[in-house]
Scaffold this motif. Structure first.
Motif, PDB file in Angstrom:
ATOM      1  N   PHE A 305      18.329  44.561  45.052  1.00  0.00           N
ATOM      2  CA  PHE A 305      18.713  44.397  43.650  1.00  0.00           C
ATOM      3  C   PHE A 305      17.864  45.277  42.742  1.00  0.00           C
ATOM      4  CE2 PHE A 305      18.378  42.130  39.560  1.00  0.00           C
ATOM      5  CZ  PHE A 305      19.706  42.200  39.174  1.00  0.00           C
ATOM      6  N   ALA A 306      16.577  45.336  43.031  1.00  0.00           N
ATOM      7  CA  ALA A 306      15.687  46.165  42.215  1.00  0.00           C
ATOM      8  C   ALA A 306      16.090  47.636  42.287  1.00  0.00           C
ATOM      9  CB  ALA A 306      14.239  45.987  42.671  1.00  0.00           C
ATOM     10  N   GLU A 307      16.373  48.117  43.491  1.00  0.00           N
ATOM     11  CA  GLU A 307      16.701  49.537  43.658  1.00  0.00           C
ATOM     12  C   GLU A 307      18.089  49.874  43.111  1.00  0.00           C
ATOM     13  OE1 GLU A 307      15.752  51.486  47.223  1.00  0.00           O
ATOM     14  OE2 GLU A 307      13.912  50.356  47.598  1.00  0.00           O
ATOM     15  N   VAL A 308      18.987  48.889  43.142  1.00  0.00           N
ATOM     16  CA  VAL A 308      20.332  49.115  42.618  1.00  0.00           C
ATOM     17  C   VAL A 308      20.333  49.197  41.095  1.00  0.00           C
ATOM     18  CG1 VAL A 308      22.526  47.912  42.239  1.00  0.00           C
ATOM     19  CG2 VAL A 308      21.666  48.202  44.548  1.00  0.00           C
ATOM     20  N   THR A 309      19.507  48.388  40.448  1.00  0.00           N
ATOM     21  CA  THR A 309      19.554  48.268  38.982  1.00  0.00           C
ATOM     22  C   THR A 309      18.542  49.139  38.251  1.00  0.00           C
ATOM     23  OG1 THR A 309      18.083  46.341  39.125  1.00  0.00           O
ATOM     24  CG2 THR A 309      20.462  45.918  39.050  1.00  0.00           C
ATOM     25  N   VAL A 310      17.570  49.687  38.932  1.00  0.00           N
ATOM     26  CA  VAL A 310      16.451  50.340  38.249  1.00  0.00           C
ATOM     27  C   VAL A 310      16.902  51.485  37.338  1.00  0.00           C
ATOM     28  CG1 VAL A 310      15.935  51.907  40.191  1.00  0.00           C
ATOM     29  CG2 VAL A 310      14.141  51.304  38.555  1.00  0.00           C
ATOM     30  N   ARG A 311      17.840  52.299  37.781  1.00  0.00           N
ATOM     31  CA  ARG A 311      18.280  53.434  36.953  1.00  0.00           C
ATOM     32  C   ARG A 311      19.110  52.977  35.757  1.00  0.00           C
ATOM     33  NH1 ARG A 311      20.075  57.856  41.452  1.00  0.00           N
ATOM     34  NH2 ARG A 311      21.780  56.375  41.617  1.00  0.00           N
ATOM     35  N   SER A 312      19.934  51.951  35.964  1.00  0.00           N
ATOM     36  CA  SER A 312      20.730  51.417  34.861  1.00  0.00           C
ATOM     37  C   SER A 312      19.846  50.770  33.799  1.00  0.00           C
ATOM     38  CB  SER A 312      21.737  50.381  35.382  1.00  0.00           C
ATOM     39  OG  SER A 312      22.697  50.984  36.217  1.00  0.00           O
ATOM     40  N   CYS A 359      11.033  43.322  41.680  1.00  0.00           N
ATOM     41  CA  CYS A 359      11.536  43.572  40.321  1.00  0.00           C
ATOM     42  C   CYS A 359      10.428  43.529  39.266  1.00  0.00           C
ATOM     43  CB  CYS A 359      12.613  42.556  39.967  1.00  0.00           C
ATOM     44  SG  CYS A 359      14.097  42.671  40.992  1.00  0.00           S
ATOM     45  N   LEU A 360       9.195  43.452  39.699  1.00  0.00           N
ATOM     46  CA  LEU A 360       8.079  43.319  38.754  1.00  0.00           C
ATOM     47  C   LEU A 360       8.037  44.474  37.756  1.00  0.00           C
ATOM     48  CD1 LEU A 360       5.488  41.933  37.808  1.00  0.00           C
ATOM     49  CD2 LEU A 360       4.242  43.217  39.570  1.00  0.00           C
ATOM     50  N   GLU A 361       8.257  45.688  38.235  1.00  0.00           N
ATOM     51  CA  GLU A 361       8.198  46.857  37.350  1.00  0.00           C
ATOM     52  C   GLU A 361       9.283  46.796  36.269  1.00  0.00           C
ATOM     53  OE1 GLU A 361       8.378  51.749  37.697  1.00  0.00           O
ATOM     54  OE2 GLU A 361       8.006  50.525  39.475  1.00  0.00           O
ATOM     55  N   ILE A 362      10.457  46.317  36.637  1.00  0.00           N
ATOM     56  CA  ILE A 362      11.538  46.187  35.653  1.00  0.00           C
ATOM     57  C   ILE A 362      11.182  45.136  34.614  1.00  0.00           C
ATOM     58  CG2 ILE A 362      13.946  45.473  35.351  1.00  0.00           C
ATOM     59  CD1 ILE A 362      14.544  46.705  38.083  1.00  0.00           C
ATOM     60  N   ARG A 363      10.660  43.999  35.075  1.00  0.00           N
ATOM     61  CA  ARG A 363      10.250  42.951  34.120  1.00  0.00           C
ATOM     62  C   ARG A 363       9.167  43.470  33.191  1.00  0.00           C
ATOM     63  NH1 ARG A 363      10.072  39.869  38.832  1.00  0.00           N
ATOM     64  NH2 ARG A 363       7.816  39.580  38.669  1.00  0.00           N
ATOM     65  N   ASP A 364       8.236  44.213  33.747  1.00  0.00           N
ATOM     66  CA  ASP A 364       7.153  44.776  32.927  1.00  0.00           C
ATOM     67  C   ASP A 364       7.692  45.765  31.894  1.00  0.00           C
ATOM     68  OD1 ASP A 364       5.282  43.275  34.228  1.00  0.00           O
ATOM     69  OD2 ASP A 364       4.544  44.879  35.521  1.00  0.00           O
ATOM     70  N   SER A 365       8.731  46.519  32.267  1.00  0.00           N
ATOM     71  CA  SER A 365       9.329  47.480  31.323  1.00  0.00           C
ATOM     72  C   SER A 365       9.953  46.767  30.139  1.00  0.00           C
ATOM     73  CB  SER A 365      10.393  48.321  32.037  1.00  0.00           C
ATOM     74  OG  SER A 365       9.821  49.113  33.048  1.00  0.00           O
ATOM     75  N   ALA A 366      10.644  45.661  30.414  1.00  0.00           N
ATOM     76  CA  ALA A 366      11.264  44.883  29.331  1.00  0.00           C
ATOM     77  C   ALA A 366      10.197  44.265  28.440  1.00  0.00           C
ATOM     78  CB  ALA A 366      12.160  43.804  29.912  1.00  0.00           C
ATOM     79  N   THR A 367       9.149  43.741  29.059  1.00  0.00           N
ATOM     80  CA  THR A 367       8.049  43.154  28.281  1.00  0.00           C
ATOM     81  C   THR A 367       7.360  44.228  27.450  1.00  0.00           C
ATOM     82  OG1 THR A 367       7.688  41.485  29.994  1.00  0.00           O
ATOM     83  CG2 THR A 367       5.890  41.852  28.434  1.00  0.00           C
ATOM     84  N   GLY A 368       7.192  45.405  28.043  1.00  0.00           N
ATOM     85  CA  GLY A 368       6.554  46.511  27.317  1.00  0.00           C
ATOM     86  C   GLY A 368       7.365  46.923  26.105  1.00  0.00           C
ATOM     87  N   LEU A 369       8.696  46.957  26.243  1.00  0.00           N
ATOM     88  CA  LEU A 369       9.553  47.312  25.104  1.00  0.00           C
ATOM     89  C   LEU A 369       9.436  46.255  24.006  1.00  0.00           C
ATOM     90  CD1 LEU A 369      11.661  48.984  23.671  1.00  0.00           C
ATOM     91  CD2 LEU A 369      13.434  47.822  25.011  1.00  0.00           C
ATOM     92  N   THR A 370       9.378  44.993  24.394  1.00  0.00           N
ATOM     93  CA  THR A 370       9.227  43.913  23.410  1.00  0.00           C
ATOM     94  C   THR A 370       7.950  44.112  22.598  1.00  0.00           C
ATOM     95  OG1 THR A 370      10.317  42.405  24.964  1.00  0.00           O
ATOM     96  CG2 THR A 370       9.160  41.412  23.107  1.00  0.00           C
ATOM     97  N   LYS A 371       6.874  44.419  23.278  1.00  0.00           N
ATOM     98  CA  LYS A 371       5.589  44.609  22.584  1.00  0.00           C
ATOM     99  C   LYS A 371       5.616  45.849  21.696  1.00  0.00           C
ATOM    100  CE  LYS A 371       2.719  42.233  26.027  1.00  0.00           C
ATOM    101  NZ  LYS A 371       2.377  41.126  25.111  1.00  0.00           N
ATOM    102  N   ARG A 372       6.245  46.924  22.180  1.00  0.00           N
ATOM    103  CA  ARG A 372       6.306  48.145  21.361  1.00  0.00           C
ATOM    104  C   ARG A 372       7.143  47.926  20.105  1.00  0.00           C
ATOM    105  NH1 ARG A 372       5.853  50.533  26.281  1.00  0.00           N
ATOM    106  NH2 ARG A 372       8.076  50.485  26.743  1.00  0.00           N
ATOM    107  N   LEU A 373       8.248  47.191  20.249  1.00  0.00           N
ATOM    108  CA  LEU A 373       9.072  46.894  19.079  1.00  0.00           C
ATOM    109  C   LEU A 373       8.295  46.045  18.076  1.00  0.00           C
ATOM    110  CD1 LEU A 373      12.489  46.133  20.817  1.00  0.00           C
ATOM    111  CD2 LEU A 373      12.046  48.001  19.214  1.00  0.00           C
ATOM    112  N   ALA A 374       7.556  45.071  18.590  1.00  0.00           N
ATOM    113  CA  ALA A 374       6.746  44.229  17.703  1.00  0.00           C
ATOM    114  C   ALA A 374       5.712  45.065  16.963  1.00  0.00           C
ATOM    115  CB  ALA A 374       6.061  43.124  18.514  1.00  0.00           C
TER     116      ALA A 374
END
Length: 639
Positions: A305-312, A359-374
């Motif tokens: 799942f991680a490898e399938v979704t990472v680019r999207s 999927c840790l890297e993907i979760r971290d990317s979403a969290t990172g975007l949240t912090k950058r937006l804040a």
């Protein structure tokens, strides 16, 4: 005595009989022992005679047993050969027509290999093992081909309409082509949080068990990497194509920086909509498919799942990251808040769907975007406060009305209160320990104070001090009225409102004092003394120079004409405030003029051409005062 003797004789007789009986028993016993001894001798001789026969019989029986065992072993071996031939037929035929039978053949091959591995004493076992292993390898290869073929044939990009059908009705695109009603502005209502999403069918349910069985065989055969490669290449392409059909573009920071805001803003709105569809429908559906195909292999499921979704995911988050890292500007604040809102809204789904270590890297990317937006929102707040304070608009509003900056800032602040929930979450994101309400109040007060500071500077552009105070009165009144009619009142408090209402009144008083002080002097008796001209006897008019009085009336008329002409062009946009200000001027001017006219009018009227000097009645003035602050053009004819 005789009786005793008789009894003794009886006892003696009985004892004699017993002795005789015992002697007979001993004789019988001795005879029996003699006979038994004879039997023992005979049996011993018989056993000796029978022993060779017994040995031969046992040998024959053991031989029969060995023959039976050998026959049975031969039968098992022959049955293994028969099973091998059956399995070979099915393997050569392939898995397409009857997958279940094909999988049974593979299982049978594994049993045959285990059997001959344990029974290597059979002289042809090596040859059989080689053949069975070769068949098994061929079978596995065909399984991989079948898995790839089956997965590919049922993996098609999802059309946008199918995705829209899975959205709650409130979020589906409207008939006018709108991408969909995106709730924003802090609208975290129950409808959004409890809305039902229907996952699209990415792969038919009847096919999933077949894919699961194929995947299971490949894992058992140690072909996990091939399985991962096939699944990743097939499904990742499908996801990316689905997003492209939806309208998702892969845009980076440089692309975003080159775009005009008019082009970029609708793209941000679309991105918010795409994020919701991607996470709640596409990625959630893909997770479901992945878990069913790899049921029983959790770590492999997470990895696939991680490898399938990472680019999207990267395609989506890279745009959000580009916006968050782009140059801040006030107009971006609310779309940044909208972006922050959608990431927060999807946080739980992201944590659930993108579970596991892979999927840790993907979760971290979403969290990172949240912090950058804040962080960007925080910086935009600071920049907005500075922009408001330093706004250097050179063109002052000529009529003293509400400045565009004032309406812009006040509406900006009012709009902020539509985002209260989001802003409070943001303040927590900033890591500050203060109460979120007090932080929002502090931000609002600083922005309003920056606006006031700027207005003070702009008011100094007017050459007429009266217009300066009218301008400040208009703008601060607009601020107070807007706050009182919005949620900002509860946050800023009654004290702020009352303090600024007093400020409005102070500027109104200052305007009235400065604008009308001179004309009020003209309607005063002060300074009217005789200077050799004709005079009127008796009354309060005694000693007043008619010539000086005429000059005073002329001065009053000239000043009033000038005030009326100028202030009719000034604007007080608020109806209530405008009427209040007119009434305030009239309450000062009209009584003074009536008194002056009543006292000195007869003196002028008794002379030549009185209409030349007494131009207005009190009623005329009252009517003309009602024309003030309408913002009329200089060329507009007087009513």
């Amino acid at each position: 005595m005789a009786v005793v003797d008789s009894r003794m004789d009886l006892l003696s007789e009985r004892a004699l009989l017993m002795r005789q009986s015992l002697q007979k028993s001993q004789t019988i016993t001795d005879n029996v022992v003699s006979i038994l001894g004879s039997f023992d001798s005979r049996l011993s001789a018989l056993e000796t005679a029978m022993r060779p026969t017994q040995i031969r019989t046992h040998a024959i029986r053991k031989a029969h047993e060995n023959i039976d065992k050998t026959l049975k072993s031969a039968e098992v071996i022959l049955s293994q050969f028969d099973l091998l031939r059956q399995a070979e037929t099915k393997v050569l035929k392939g898995p397409h027509e009857d997958l279940e039978s094909y999988l049974d053949a593979i299982a049978q091959l594994r049993k045959i290999i285990r059997y001959f591995t344990r029974n290597k004493s059979f002289k042809s076992s090596d040859g059989v093992l080689n053949h069975a292993n070769s068949l098994l390898a061929k079978a596995q290869s065909k399984l991989e081909e079948e898995f790839k073929k089956l997965l590919s044939s049922y993996s098609k990009a999802v059309e946008p309409d199918r995705l829209f059908d899975g959205l709650p009705k409130s979020l589906r695109p409207s008939s006018d082509g709108d991408r969909g009603g995106k709730p924003h502005g802090g609208h975290h209502n129950d409808d959004v949080e409890t809305a039902v999403y229907t996952l699209p069918i990415l792969i038919p349910s009847r096919v999933l068990p077949l894919l699961h069985d194929l995947a299971q065989q490949m894992v058992q055969a140690g072909h996990q990497q091939q399985l991962l490669l096939i699944y990743r290449e097939t499904r990742s392409f499908v996801l990316e194509e689905s997003l492209k059909k939806l309208g998702v573009e892969k845009l980076g920071k440089e692309d975003v920086q080159r775009m005009q805001w008019e082009v970029l803003e609708p793209k941000i709105g679309n991105w918010i909509h795409f994020m919701r569809i991607a996470v709640k429908l596409l990625f959630a559906g893909e997770r479901q498919v992945c878990d069913q195909i790899f049921r029983g292999f959790d770590s492999l499921s997470d990895q696939c799942f991680a490898e399938v979704t990472v680019r999207s995911v990267s395609m989506l988050l890279s745009f959000g990251d580009a916006i968050a890292r782009s140059k801040t500007s006030p107009e971006k604040l609310f779309v940044l808040l909208d972006m922050y809102e959608i990431i927060r809204e999807l946080h739980t789904e992201i944590e659930t769907i993108f579970k596991g270590k892979a999927c840790l890297e993907i979760r971290d990317s979403a969290t990172g975007l949240t912090k950058r937006l804040a962080q960007t929102v925080q910086e935009t707040f600071g920049d907005f406060e500075l922009v408001v304070d330093k706004d250097a608009t050179k063109n002052a509003v000529l009529d003293g009305t509400v400045h565009p900056l004032t309406s812009y800032v006040v509406n900006y602040v009012k709009f902020l209160f539509d985002y209260q929930i989001t802003l409070k979450q943001l303040f927590l994101e900033f890591g500050k320990g203060d109460d979120s309400n007090s932080q929002l109040a502090s931000v609002t007060m600083r922005i309003m104070q920056a606006l006031q500071n700027n207005l003070d500077g702009k008011s100094k552009q007017y050459k007429d001090p009266a217009l300066t105070h009218l301008f400040l009165m208009n703008n601060i009144h607009y601020m107070v009225r807007s706050v009182r009619r919005s949620e900002a009142k509860d946050l800023l408090g009654d004290d702020w409102v009352q303090r600024h209402r007093r400020t409005v009144q102070q500027h109104a008083n200052q305007y009235k004092r400065i604008a009308w002080a001179k004309i009020l002097q003209c309607s005063s008796a002060q300074g009217l003394t005789s200077s050799g001209g004709g005079s009127v006897d008796g009354g309060n008019s005694s000693g007043v120079s008619r010539g000086l009085l005429k000059e005073r009336f002329k001065m009053f008329n000239m000043q009033f004409d000038e005030l009326h002409q100028r202030q009719s062009q000034w604007t007080v946009p608020d109806t209530e405030l405008r009427e209040s200000l007119r009434l305030s001027v009239a309450e000062v001017l009209l009584p003074a003029y009536r008194s002056f006219l009543k006292r000195f009018g007869p003196l002028v009227e008794s002379g030549k051409n009185p209409q030349k000097y007494i131009k207005y009645t009190a009623e005329d003035l009252e009517r003309l005062l009602g024309e003030l602050f309408e913002g009329k053009s200089m060329n507009e004819p007087r009513r």
